[in-house]
Design an enzyme around this catalytic site. Structure first.
Site, PDB file in Angstrom:
ATOM      1  N   LYS A 128       0.835  -1.184   0.000  1.00  0.00           N
ATOM      2  CA  LYS A 128       0.000   0.000   0.000  1.00  0.00           C
ATOM      3  C   LYS A 128       0.879   1.246   0.000  1.00  0.00           C
ATOM      4  O   LYS A 128       1.757   1.391   0.858  1.00  0.00           O
ATOM      5  CB  LYS A 128      -0.919   0.015   1.225  1.00  0.00           C
ATOM      6  CG  LYS A 128      -2.023  -1.022   1.193  1.00  0.00           C
ATOM      7  CD  LYS A 128      -2.940  -0.879   2.400  1.00  0.00           C
ATOM      8  CE  LYS A 128      -4.080  -1.879   2.334  1.00  0.00           C
ATOM      9  NZ  LYS A 128      -4.979  -1.762   3.519  1.00  0.00           N
ATOM     10  N   ARG A 164       1.036   5.111   0.539  1.00  0.00           N
ATOM     11  CA  ARG A 164       0.317   6.239   1.116  1.00  0.00           C
ATOM     12  C   ARG A 164       0.624   7.496   0.307  1.00  0.00           C
ATOM     13  O   ARG A 164       1.788   7.853   0.112  1.00  0.00           O
ATOM     14  CB  ARG A 164       0.727   6.439   2.577  1.00  0.00           C
ATOM     15  CG  ARG A 164       0.532   5.201   3.447  1.00  0.00           C
ATOM     16  CD  ARG A 164      -0.939   4.812   3.562  1.00  0.00           C
ATOM     17  NE  ARG A 164      -1.123   3.603   4.342  1.00  0.00           N
ATOM     18  CZ  ARG A 164      -2.287   3.014   4.566  1.00  0.00           C
ATOM     19  NH1 ARG A 164      -3.386   3.534   4.029  1.00  0.00           N
ATOM     20  NH2 ARG A 164      -2.371   1.917   5.282  1.00  0.00           N
ATOM     21  N   ASP A 215      -0.857  21.528 -24.579  1.00  0.00           N
ATOM     22  CA  ASP A 215      -2.137  22.232 -24.544  1.00  0.00           C
ATOM     23  C   ASP A 215      -1.943  23.729 -24.341  1.00  0.00           C
ATOM     24  O   ASP A 215      -2.665  24.545 -24.920  1.00  0.00           O
ATOM     25  CB  ASP A 215      -3.015  21.663 -23.433  1.00  0.00           C
ATOM     26  CG  ASP A 215      -3.392  20.214 -23.680  1.00  0.00           C
ATOM     27  OD1 ASP A 215      -3.564  19.842 -24.854  1.00  0.00           O
ATOM     28  OD2 ASP A 215      -3.509  19.456 -22.700  1.00  0.00           O
TER      29      ASP A 215
END
Length: 317
Positions: free
Chosen positions: A27, A29, A260
């Site tokens: 996991k 964080r 862009d």
């Protein structure tokens, strides 16, 4: 001043966050995410707003993520016209590693494009496109929409006295260019990798890229070609000139949004009546300003205006 309408057919809700390191099977964080409305045409309109200009963003949106994009654009003061679609507008996310500064960008596919959506787009454009307007079609095409539809858009623009600026990639770009017969795009923007794909070979230097751009102009595919070459600068080609805008030196933070920002500043300058050369000079400055901002942020308008003076333009023989 010509009016600018941007069209985004495959928008995304952009999320950006940070984590310590990229480690499998663990996991990770992350910091609180930043949310931005994303997609080529959307970002072009956002860049135009940051540069002090005005445009209308026509966007195909669906579901809760589409509603979030519309709300975020309203918060930025961008006028929006929504084309409602079934399904859920896609998301994309960028993760920056705190230990190295490396950035990983994940882009999800959009929902399938229903046939009736194309009719809705053309009906809306028929109401909104008029003489002297600029239509900026930017970003990837959604699954199910062919590149031939882009040629139809260019034909609709010409019939209305407007001009279409195109920035897309992949199979849609290849099909669009191969489908053109009579109506060239007003401006075609690509980066080096997209030019290589379209050419079917590697283009190793500015002169080869310029020759490729000239071929697109001479064969009636586009009236102007813009080739973005990252930190080196921007190449512009038309029937009468080939020139290179050297990018001003800036500190790279994130390359997201540079293309862009370039297209937004170029479109705004063209709408204001500036020459192709001066418009691309402004675009190169805006792209440089964009890379100094983190994550999914676009150009800083004040910095972009200051950097124009540092962009050197040189002719290519």
């Amino acid at each position: 001043m010509r009016q600018i309408l941007t069209l985004t057919l495959n928008p995304a809700l952009d999320l950006a966050t940070e984590t310590e390191a990229l480690v499998p099977n663990k996991k990770l964080r992350c910091a609180a995410p930043r949310l931005d409305p994303g997609g080529g045409g959307i970002n072009v309109s956002r860049a135009i707003a940051r540069l002090g200009g005005v445009s209308t963003a026509m966007v195909a949106l669906g579901g809760a993520t589409g509603e979030t994009i519309a709300a975020l654009l309203a918060d930025e003061g961008v006028e929006i016209v929504t084309i409602s679609l079934p399904g859920l507008t896609r998301q994309s996310f960028a993760v920056t590693l705190r230990d190295s500064g490396a950035q990983y960008r994940f882009v999800l596919p959009g929902p399938d494009w229903p046939p009736e959506a194309t009719a809705m787009i053309f009906d809306e454009l028929a109401r909104r496109i008029g003489p002297e307007q600029l239509l900026v079609v930017s970003g990837s095409m959604p699954p199910g929409l062919s590149g031939a539809a882009l040629v139809r858009l260019a034909e609709r623009c010409q019939a209305s006295g407007a001009e279409m600026l195109l920035d897309t990639s992949g199979a849609a770009l290849v099909e669009a260019i191969s489908s053109i017969e009579e109506v060239p795009f007003g401006l075609l923007r690509m980066d080096g990798a997209e030019a290589d794909e379209l050419a079917g070979r590697g283009l190793s230097n500015a002169r080869e890229l310029a020759a490729f751009g000239k071929d697109l102009v001479w064969t009636g595919k586009a009236r102007r070609v813009v080739l973005s070459l990252g930190a080196s600068g921007t190449l512009g080609v038309s029937a009468t000139e080939s020139f290179f805008c050297d990018a001003p030196p800036v500190e790279l933070v994130s390359a997201v949004g540079a293309g862009d920002s370039l297209l937004g500043a170029t479109a705004l300058a063209l709408a204001q009546g500036q020459s192709f050369r001066e418009a691309l000079r402004a675009g190169t400055a805006a792209a440089a300003a964009a890379v100094t901002t983190p994550a999914t942020q676009l150009c800083d308008g004040a910095l972009a205006h200051r950097l124009v003076a540092e962009v050197k333009v040189r002719d290519l023989e």
